[in-house]
Design a protein around this motif. Structure first.
Motif, PDB file in Angstrom:
ATOM      1  N   GLY A 172      21.599  71.602  67.971  1.00  0.00           N
ATOM      2  CA  GLY A 172      21.751  71.418  66.525  1.00  0.00           C
ATOM      3  C   GLY A 172      22.859  72.268  65.945  1.00  0.00           C
ATOM      4  O   GLY A 172      23.630  71.816  65.084  1.00  0.00           O
ATOM      5  N   GLY A 173      22.977  73.517  66.415  1.00  0.00           N
ATOM      6  CA  GLY A 173      24.044  74.394  65.927  1.00  0.00           C
ATOM      7  C   GLY A 173      25.417  73.896  66.311  1.00  0.00           C
ATOM      8  O   GLY A 173      26.363  73.978  65.522  1.00  0.00           O
ATOM      9  N   PHE A 174      25.546  73.374  67.534  1.00  0.00           N
ATOM     10  CA  PHE A 174      26.836  72.836  67.973  1.00  0.00           C
ATOM     11  C   PHE A 174      27.217  71.621  67.138  1.00  0.00           C
ATOM     12  O   PHE A 174      28.365  71.512  66.663  1.00  0.00           O
ATOM     13  N   LEU A 175      26.257  70.692  66.938  1.00  0.00           N
ATOM     14  CA  LEU A 175      26.555  69.488  66.163  1.00  0.00           C
ATOM     15  C   LEU A 175      26.866  69.832  64.708  1.00  0.00           C
ATOM     16  O   LEU A 175      27.793  69.269  64.110  1.00  0.00           O
ATOM     17  N   ALA A 176      26.099  70.754  64.127  1.00  0.00           N
ATOM     18  CA  ALA A 176      26.347  71.144  62.733  1.00  0.00           C
ATOM     19  C   ALA A 176      27.726  71.783  62.584  1.00  0.00           C
ATOM     20  O   ALA A 176      28.424  71.555  61.591  1.00  0.00           O
ATOM     21  N   SER A 177      28.132  72.571  63.574  1.00  0.00           N
ATOM     22  CA  SER A 177      29.467  73.188  63.532  1.00  0.00           C
ATOM     23  C   SER A 177      30.553  72.128  63.613  1.00  0.00           C
ATOM     24  O   SER A 177      31.599  72.251  62.961  1.00  0.00           O
ATOM     25  N   ALA A 178      30.307  71.093  64.409  1.00  0.00           N
ATOM     26  CA  ALA A 178      31.278  69.998  64.494  1.00  0.00           C
ATOM     27  C   ALA A 178      31.352  69.230  63.185  1.00  0.00           C
ATOM     28  O   ALA A 178      32.405  68.686  62.831  1.00  0.00           O
ATOM     29  N   VAL A 179      30.241  69.186  62.452  1.00  0.00           N
ATOM     30  CA  VAL A 179      30.231  68.481  61.159  1.00  0.00           C
ATOM     31  C   VAL A 179      31.032  69.263  60.114  1.00  0.00           C
ATOM     32  O   VAL A 179      31.891  68.716  59.421  1.00  0.00           O
ATOM     33  N   VAL A 180      30.759  70.573  59.990  1.00  0.00           N
ATOM     34  CA  VAL A 180      31.448  71.363  58.954  1.00  0.00           C
ATOM     35  C   VAL A 180      32.839  71.811  59.413  1.00  0.00           C
ATOM     36  O   VAL A 180      33.702  72.091  58.589  1.00  0.00           O
ATOM     37  N   HIS A 181      33.044  71.886  60.728  1.00  0.00           N
ATOM     38  CA  HIS A 181      34.296  72.305  61.363  1.00  0.00           C
ATOM     39  C   HIS A 181      34.661  73.732  60.943  1.00  0.00           C
ATOM     40  O   HIS A 181      33.957  74.381  60.157  1.00  0.00           O
ATOM     41  N   LEU A 182      35.763  74.220  61.447  1.00  0.00           N
ATOM     42  CA  LEU A 182      36.203  75.577  61.162  1.00  0.00           C
ATOM     43  C   LEU A 182      37.005  75.623  59.858  1.00  0.00           C
ATOM     44  O   LEU A 182      37.604  74.617  59.457  1.00  0.00           O
ATOM     45  N   PRO A 183      37.026  76.784  59.200  1.00  0.00           N
ATOM     46  CA  PRO A 183      37.829  76.917  57.969  1.00  0.00           C
ATOM     47  C   PRO A 183      39.311  76.672  58.243  1.00  0.00           C
ATOM     48  O   PRO A 183      39.798  76.845  59.360  1.00  0.00           O
ATOM     49  N   ASN A 184      40.019  76.269  57.191  1.00  0.00           N
ATOM     50  CA  ASN A 184      41.471  76.061  57.237  1.00  0.00           C
ATOM     51  C   ASN A 184      41.881  74.987  58.242  1.00  0.00           C
ATOM     52  O   ASN A 184      42.978  75.033  58.809  1.00  0.00           O
ATOM     53  N   HIS A 185      40.992  74.047  58.488  1.00  0.00           N
ATOM     54  CA  HIS A 185      41.315  72.895  59.320  1.00  0.00           C
ATOM     55  C   HIS A 185      41.139  71.641  58.464  1.00  0.00           C
ATOM     56  O   HIS A 185      40.167  71.522  57.715  1.00  0.00           O
ATOM     57  N   ARG A 186      42.060  70.733  58.576  1.00  0.00           N
ATOM     58  CA  ARG A 186      41.976  69.515  57.781  1.00  0.00           C
ATOM     59  C   ARG A 186      40.798  68.658  58.210  1.00  0.00           C
ATOM     60  O   ARG A 186      40.484  68.581  59.400  1.00  0.00           O
ATOM     61  N   PRO A 187      40.117  68.010  57.246  1.00  0.00           N
ATOM     62  CA  PRO A 187      38.989  67.138  57.608  1.00  0.00           C
ATOM     63  C   PRO A 187      39.441  66.028  58.555  1.00  0.00           C
ATOM     64  O   PRO A 187      40.553  65.517  58.464  1.00  0.00           O
ATOM     65  N   ARG A 188      38.546  65.695  59.463  1.00  0.00           N
ATOM     66  CA  ARG A 188      38.852  64.661  60.435  1.00  0.00           C
ATOM     67  C   ARG A 188      37.761  63.598  60.409  1.00  0.00           C
ATOM     68  O   ARG A 188      36.615  63.870  60.054  1.00  0.00           O
ATOM     69  N   LEU A 189      38.146  62.413  60.802  1.00  0.00           N
ATOM     70  CA  LEU A 189      37.195  61.305  60.814  1.00  0.00           C
ATOM     71  C   LEU A 189      36.043  61.567  61.766  1.00  0.00           C
ATOM     72  O   LEU A 189      34.908  61.147  61.520  1.00  0.00           O
ATOM     73  N   ARG A 190      36.316  62.327  62.837  1.00  0.00           N
ATOM     74  CA  ARG A 190      35.254  62.570  63.816  1.00  0.00           C
ATOM     75  C   ARG A 190      34.126  63.411  63.228  1.00  0.00           C
ATOM     76  O   ARG A 190      33.007  63.418  63.761  1.00  0.00           O
ATOM     77  N   GLN A 191      34.384  64.139  62.152  1.00  0.00           N
ATOM     78  CA  GLN A 191      33.312  64.895  61.508  1.00  0.00           C
ATOM     79  C   GLN A 191      32.234  63.954  60.987  1.00  0.00           C
ATOM     80  O   GLN A 191      31.041  64.281  61.036  1.00  0.00           O
ATOM     81  N   LEU A 192      32.639  62.789  60.476  1.00  0.00           N
ATOM     82  CA  LEU A 192      31.651  61.797  60.030  1.00  0.00           C
ATOM     83  C   LEU A 192      30.855  61.285  61.224  1.00  0.00           C
ATOM     84  O   LEU A 192      29.631  61.057  61.119  1.00  0.00           O
ATOM     85  N   GLY A 193      31.518  61.125  62.351  1.00  0.00           N
ATOM     86  CA  GLY A 193      30.818  60.698  63.557  1.00  0.00           C
ATOM     87  C   GLY A 193      29.779  61.717  63.990  1.00  0.00           C
ATOM     88  O   GLY A 193      28.650  61.353  64.364  1.00  0.00           O
ATOM     89  N   PHE A 194      30.147  62.997  63.944  1.00  0.00           N
ATOM     90  CA  PHE A 194      29.194  64.045  64.305  1.00  0.00           C
ATOM     91  C   PHE A 194      28.041  64.116  63.294  1.00  0.00           C
ATOM     92  O   PHE A 194      26.901  64.407  63.663  1.00  0.00           O
ATOM     93  N   LEU A 195      28.330  63.857  62.019  1.00  0.00           N
ATOM     94  CA  LEU A 195      27.270  63.844  61.011  1.00  0.00           C
ATOM     95  C   LEU A 195      26.262  62.740  61.310  1.00  0.00           C
ATOM     96  O   LEU A 195      25.040  62.965  61.273  1.00  0.00           O
ATOM     97  N   LEU A 196      26.757  61.562  61.627  1.00  0.00           N
ATOM     98  CA  LEU A 196      25.869  60.454  61.968  1.00  0.00           C
ATOM     99  C   LEU A 196      25.057  60.777  63.215  1.00  0.00           C
ATOM    100  O   LEU A 196      23.842  60.526  63.271  1.00  0.00           O
ATOM    101  N   LEU A 197      25.709  61.358  64.221  1.00  0.00           N
ATOM    102  CA  LEU A 197      25.022  61.717  65.457  1.00  0.00           C
ATOM    103  C   LEU A 197      23.939  62.761  65.191  1.00  0.00           C
ATOM    104  O   LEU A 197      22.828  62.672  65.749  1.00  0.00           O
ATOM    105  N   THR A 198      24.226  63.735  64.331  1.00  0.00           N
ATOM    106  CA  THR A 198      23.249  64.778  64.009  1.00  0.00           C
ATOM    107  C   THR A 198      22.025  64.186  63.330  1.00  0.00           C
ATOM    108  O   THR A 198      20.877  64.509  63.688  1.00  0.00           O
ATOM    109  N   VAL A 199      22.243  63.327  62.348  1.00  0.00           N
ATOM    110  CA  VAL A 199      21.119  62.702  61.626  1.00  0.00           C
ATOM    111  C   VAL A 199      20.274  61.858  62.577  1.00  0.00           C
ATOM    112  O   VAL A 199      19.033  61.931  62.566  1.00  0.00           O
ATOM    113  N   LEU A 200      20.924  61.066  63.411  1.00  0.00           N
ATOM    114  CA  LEU A 200      20.183  60.224  64.355  1.00  0.00           C
ATOM    115  C   LEU A 200      19.400  61.069  65.357  1.00  0.00           C
ATOM    116  O   LEU A 200      18.265  60.730  65.720  1.00  0.00           O
ATOM    117  N   ALA A 201      20.002  62.186  65.812  1.00  0.00           N
ATOM    118  CA  ALA A 201      19.312  63.062  66.765  1.00  0.00           C
ATOM    119  C   ALA A 201      18.067  63.690  66.134  1.00  0.00           C
ATOM    120  O   ALA A 201      17.004  63.761  66.774  1.00  0.00           O
TER     121      ALA A 201
END
Length: 514
Positions: free
Chosen positions: A354-383
């Motif tokens: 859960g911590g790994f997936l949540a980190s992939a959703v919020v990503h690191l500071p000073n990084h531009r948002p990426r489409l894959r963050q939405l993918g990780f959000l969907l994966l986290t909710v489904l999990a």
């Protein structure tokens, strides 16, 4: 090419590797620089030294020190393979034979650490051939010659300027890396520690943090209550701890791990990571473990997951700083959880993921948002939803046997024998083969007057635990109720033999003998 020009060439090579090729400065002295690059297939370290020698043994003595440091660097960098280049910028080769010194050496048994010496000399044709070989081997473009038009003073000034540029680039790289670990302040970590400490004191003042009914009352993870709709327990259990040791260990882990993660990700991101990891850990525990449980362990393992995600984004920096330690501690804790049955490893693994997936959703500071963050959000909710749903259908949760015994003992203490009998009978029918289960079931049957059933289950208890003196004593009581005096006498004698000096057993045996 005179000596001063060769000195300048040394700094031109270093400047090119650092500024143009992107090598990182590991160490820098007046005439020796250690550089690192992970751009190639194998992690590469270049040690370049400005040196003039007469004899080959002088080079070999220096090369021996390079060997030792290469093996040390492999451990420090935490890499499986490490390739080393020892480049000597020298006016002339040694006057004796040094040809055997030019071959690549394997520094360990498996050949995972290699080191190749190279001499760049002043003689033009030999120098060009050597540089061409190095360029091809490392996929770089070292400069061939120093500028020829300057006098000594100008060359000295240019060398000083190049050194300053190298130091400036190295410092800028270090500051950039340092900022990655200093984005936020651990305010949320301190706040969570205060809340956890407050809840621990509250538990101790209202029945004790090791008292199961108290824990359940204050919101511990209790599967039957969660199944009945008390889903809030999945979060409230994160703030409760069972005993002083559990509380102290988790508080210490949260202080260090949580503080590190919050500094890297910032307070808002850390807050999201912590609660998603804690929720994932509680859901995994609900799905896989029937024990009453509590603690911040799932969220703490989520901090491990956040650090692992950082390692996927900044792999080189991760292993150069904390990576090896994080992985070692993580593996040790997971292995310890598999060895000790009472540890809720389901919550640990769920929190880690859960911590790994949540980190992939919020990503690191000073990084531009990426489409894959939405993918990780969907994966986290489904999990989370999938794991929670699995908890309702999984009938083979770890610890279900112990939970039944615990519930039955609580019911017996409350003198609700009928309910305890139903719980124990269902547990045994579902495959609970613990001697304690049969023993408690026989006790409830004896109280309810079901002596034949009590005899059968006491015999089963003794088959499983022949030295359980309580079972022999209770069996003697049951035989006495069934008017089987000889069997009662034999069972009582066995109980006294197993527990000599027990006054209750001795008194009952004498009454049978009389």
């Amino acid at each position: 090419m005179n000596v001063m020009r060769h000195d300048l060439y040394f700094w031109q090579v270093v400047h090119h590797l650092v500024v143009e090729e992107g090598y990182r400065v590991l160490d820098m002295e007046q005439s020796e620089v250690w550089l690192e690059s992970d751009a190639l297939k194998d992690r590469t370290v270049i040690r370049i030294k400005r040196i003039d020698v007469d004899w080959g043994n002088q080079l070999r003595a220096d090369f021996e020190q390079v060997r030792k440091k290469m093996l040390w660097l492999k451990r420090q960098l935490g890499v499986r393979r490490l390739r080393g280049e020892a480049i000597y910028v020298t006016m002339y080769p040694p006057v004796d034979d040094w040809s055997s010194f030019e071959a690549e050496e394997k520094l360990d048994r498996n050949g995972n650490v290699t080191l190749r010496p190279t001499l760049i000399v002043a003689e033009e044709s030999e120098r060009k051939a050597t540089i061409a070989a190095v360029n091809e081997r490392l996929s770089i473009h070292l400069p061939h010659v120093a500028l020829l038009d300057e006098d000594g003073y100008q060359m000295e000034q240019m060398a000083r300027y190049l050194r300053q540029q190298i130091r400036h680039t190295a410092n800028a790289t270090q500051q950039k890396e340092r900022r990655l670990f200093q984005y936020g302040k651990p305010y949320a970590t301190y706040g969570l520690l205060v809340v956890i400490a407050f809840m621990y004191v509250l538990l101790e003042m209202n029945g004790g943090s090791t008292d199961m009914p108290t824990l359940i009352e204050f919101g511990a993870k209790y599967n039957p209550a969660i199944a009945d709709g008390e889903w809030w327990r999945l979060l409230s259990s994160m703030f409760l701890h069972i005993g002083i040791l559990h509380f102290m260990m988790n508080s210490l882990a949260l202080f260090y791990l949580g503080g590190t993660v919050e500094r890297i990700y910032g307070t808002s991101r850390f807050f999201i990571i912590y609660f998603i990891a804690g929720l994932a850990g509680s859901i995994a525990s609900f799905a896989l473990n029937a024990h009453v449980s509590a603690g911040a362990s799932g969220a703490i393992f989520g901090c491990f997951g956040a650090l692992l995600y950082f390692g996927t984004v900044h792999k080189k920096l991760f292993f150069r700083t904390m990576g090896s330690s994080v992985l070692l501690i993580l593996v040790f804790n997971l292995a310890f959880g598999f060895i000790i049955p009472m540890i809720d490893n389901g919550a640990h693994i769920g929190g880690l993921i859960g911590g790994f997936l949540a980190s992939a959703v919020v990503h690191l500071p000073n990084h531009r948002p990426r489409l894959r963050q939405l993918g990780f959000l969907l994966l986290t909710v489904l999990a989370l939803i999938g794991s929670f749903a699995f908890g309702f259908v999984n009938e083979h949760k770890a610890g279900a046997d112990l939970l039944a015994l615990q519930n039955a003992q609580d019911l017996i203490e409350a003198e609700d024998i009928e309910a305890a009998y139903e719980v124990l009978l269902e547990s045994v029918e579902q495959g609970n083969e613990r001697a304690e289960a049969y023993f408690l079931l026989s006790y409830t049957e004896a109280v309810l007057g079901k002596y034949e059933e009590a005899e059968e289950h006491l015999q089963k208890t003794i088959d499983l635990e022949p030295k359980m003196h309580e079972a022999h004593y209770n069996l003697a009581l049951v035989y006495d109720e069934l008017d089987e005096r000889q069997k009662a006498l034999e069972s009582a004698q066995e109980a006294v033999q197993l527990d000599p000096g027990n006054e209750k057993y001795d008194t009952f045996l004498r009454s049978l003998e009389e």
